[in-house]
Scaffold this active site. Structure first.
Site, short mmCIF file in Angstrom:
data_model
loop_
_atom_site.label_atom_id
_atom_site.label_comp_id
_atom_site.label_asym_id
_atom_site.label_seq_id
_atom_site.Cartn_x
_atom_site.Cartn_y
_atom_site.Cartn_z
N SER A 147 -6.48 3.74 5.23
CA SER A 147 -7.42 4.59 4.51
C SER A 147 -7.38 4.28 3.02
O SER A 147 -6.33 3.87 2.48
CB SER A 147 -7.05 6.06 4.73
N TYR A 195 -0.38 12.36 3.03
CA TYR A 195 -1.21 11.52 3.89
C TYR A 195 -1.25 10.09 3.37
O TYR A 195 -1.04 9.12 4.12
CB TYR A 195 -2.62 12.11 3.95
N LYS A 236 0.23 6.59 5.15
CA LYS A 236 -0.59 5.41 5.40
C LYS A 236 -0.02 4.19 4.68
O LYS A 236 0.02 3.08 5.24
CB LYS A 236 -2.03 5.66 4.96
#
Length: 321
Positions: A125, A149, A153
């Site tokens: 992402s 998050y 990632k």
């Protein structure tokens, strides 16, 4: 060719599964077998040109990941994730879903009982980046997440590099733009409103716009995302070198441009369903507006859409109703 999708019950997993079940080839070779895996039962696309196995399993568990790899997939798409909102509000769940699942799969590949390496395609992402952002973000912009998050990632991207460097996996990671228009119910917080403000009015429902119309962000359609995944699966891993993750092409679109496209496609009545209610947190956030994505473009990654009007048309064709 045996293809497995981890995260097959999610929006992108379902769309990828539908394409593969219909016989869409990868590098000119059509799949002959499809395995769909998620923590909830993934819907099997119908009609299907290939046999489909649906497995309900928690791949964060090492023994479950090992059982999947023992089925010898030639290509493994890892799309399973929890979004930024949950990853940051539920710390343990974020790490379990976004990090443990990836490590379990990579370890299962490393320790498998012989056989060729599967191609491992990982959905990362642009959330790995954090402000301040330049107007055009280059490929060498530092990965410095400011969310749990994004950290999860980024950690997975480093694992891909290390496992590939050691010859344990044939991997490619894809930093996907924000996907719009996402079908399904509205999502709140982070970047969900970029879809909400056009999807809901198209369906005759009101939507709340929480940021100024001048906010600009990097987006791509789900149709483009499926194309990116299929292209990555056929890419020669030797061209990637030590850095296995690519930042992908997208559209730099402002909220105002989204709403203008909505009015062009669906008329003034649809636009009138959007209500501006500023949110202090979302209005104060910094959204990356544009990426160069030079490396990915040079490797043949390309958008299906040319404008946000196309994005809306794809949504109407693929998901509306």
């Amino acid at each position: 060719m045996h293809v497995a999708i981890v995260g097959a019950a999610g929006m992108l997993g379902r769309k990828l599964a539908a394409a593969l079940a219909a016989g869409v080839p990868i590098g000119g070779v059509a799949p002959t077998r499809l395995t769909l895996v998620d923590v909830v039962p993934a819907p099997a696309p119908e009609p299907a040109a290939v046999p489909i196995m649906v497995r309900t399993a928690d791949i964060a568990r090492p023994e479950t990941a090992a059982a999947l790899i023992a089925t010898a997939p030639d290509i493994l798409f890892h799309i399973a994730a929890t979004a930024m909102g949950q990853a940051d509000s539920d710390f343990a769940a974020g790490y379990r879903i976004n990090f443990d699942t990836t490590r379990s799969l990579l370890e299962a590949i490393r320790t498998r009982d012989g056989g060729p390496l599967p191609r491992f395609v990982y959905a990362s992402s642009i959330g790995v980046y954090a402000p301040p952002f330049p107007a055009l973000i280059p490929d060498d912009f530092p990965v410095r997440p400011d969310s749990s998050y994004g950290v999860q990632k980024a950690m997975c991207e480093l694992l891909l590099d290390d496992y590939a460097r050691r010859g344990f996996v044939d991997a490619v990671g894809l930093r996907l733009p924000t996907l719009a228009v996402r079908p399904g119910p509205p999502t709140f917080g982070n970047s969900g409103f970029f879809s909400n403000i056009v999807r809901e009015p198209l369906a005759g429902r009101e939507a709340v716009l929480p940021v100024a119309p001048t906010v600009r962000h990097w987006m791509a359609s789900p149709r483009s995302a499926v194309g990116f995944l299929l292209h990555a699966a056929a890419l020669d891993g030797g061209v990637l070198g030590a850095e296995r993750t690519l930042t992908l092409p997208g559209l730099s679109v402002s909220v105002a441009e989204e709403l203008e496209a909505l009015e062009r496609i669906a008329g003034p009545a649809a636009l009138a369903r959007v209500r501006f209610e500023p949110d202090a947190v979302l209005s104060g956030a910094a959204y990356p507006a544009a990426f160069a994505a030079d490396r990915a473009r040079a490797l043949g990654f390309a958008l299906a859409e040319r404008s946000f009007d196309d994005v809306l048309r794809f949504h109407i064709e693929d998901d509306f109703g």
